[in-house]
Design a protein around this motif. Structure first.
Motif, PDB file in Angstrom:
ATOM      1  N   ILE A  59       0.843  -1.201   0.000  1.00  0.00           N
ATOM      2  CA  ILE A  59       0.000   0.000   0.000  1.00  0.00           C
ATOM      3  C   ILE A  59       0.877   1.250   0.000  1.00  0.00           C
ATOM      4  O   ILE A  59       0.663   2.171  -0.793  1.00  0.00           O
ATOM      5  N   VAL A 104      -9.050  -4.825  -3.224  1.00  0.00           N
ATOM      6  CA  VAL A 104      -8.505  -3.808  -2.318  1.00  0.00           C
ATOM      7  C   VAL A 104      -9.569  -3.431  -1.291  1.00  0.00           C
ATOM      8  O   VAL A 104      -9.301  -3.394  -0.084  1.00  0.00           O
ATOM      9  N   PHE A 118      -4.326   2.331   4.889  1.00  0.00           N
ATOM     10  CA  PHE A 118      -4.970   2.842   3.680  1.00  0.00           C
ATOM     11  C   PHE A 118      -5.622   4.190   3.961  1.00  0.00           C
ATOM     12  O   PHE A 118      -5.444   5.161   3.219  1.00  0.00           O
TER      13      PHE A 118
END
Length: 192
Positions: A59, A104, A118
């Protein structure tokens, strides 16, 4: 293994992780990753502690590439301020345009550490975007707006696009969905 070799190996592991993730989501195994890389799991575990850490590293790697692409767009003398703003907000480097965003979204929803990272990366580093808005206002091409509200709307737009795609309610690509979302947002701030 020296520092440069370790960095190259880590990038190779992250690239392979992205490919495995794109194929299987979080269901990929470290055995499959090692096989893809033609290296032992022991070598992988010398560089990362576990799969969650590896996905978090991936990420960060992806977001770092996004920031590099944003800088390239911002410094492009051939783009006007409005186009720079549109492109930076929905910036996805070419190598990630085929990423399975449903996977995702699933990983972000199911794994708290991945969600936190994230969200942290999405929430931070809006200053370049805010500077583009300020410059657009200064040039008379954008109306003054509350930049924090703009950020919230764009973030909600990203989440909405992912939700629509997860529910299978669209026939267009993720990138096309983002372009439509930013077009709608820009109608509200662009001076014609």
């Amino acid at each position: 293994m020296d520092i440069n070799e370790m960095k190259k190996t880590k990038i190779a592991i992250i690239d392979a992780t992205i490919e495995e993730f794109n194929n299987k989501g979080m269901k990929f195994t470290m055995d499959e990753l090692a096989k893809r890389l033609h290296m032992s799991k022991k070598t992988i575990y010398k560089i990362v502690d576990d799969k969650n850490e590896l996905v978090i590293d991936a990420i960060n790697y992806c977001f770092d590439l996004v920031k590099k692409e944003e800088a390239r767009i911002i410094n492009d003398p051939d783009l006007d301020i409005v186009e720079k703003l549109k492109r930076t907000v929905i910036c996805i480097p070419d190598r990630f345009t085929n990423l399975d965003w449903m996977k995702v979204s699933e990983a972000v929803a199911a794994y708290p550490r991945i969600y936190e990272q994230f969200k942290l990366r999405i929430d931070n580093d809006w200053e370049p975007t805010f500077k583009l808005i300020d410059e657009g206002v200064k040039q008379g091409k954008l109306r003054p707006v509350n930049k924090e509200l703009f950020k919230i709307m764009v973030e909600a737009g990203f989440e909405g696009v992912l939700k629509i795609r997860n529910e299978g309610n669209t026939e267009i690509s993720y990138q096309e969905s983002l372009e439509e979302m930013i077009s709608i947002v820009m109608v509200g701030i662009e001076i014609k």
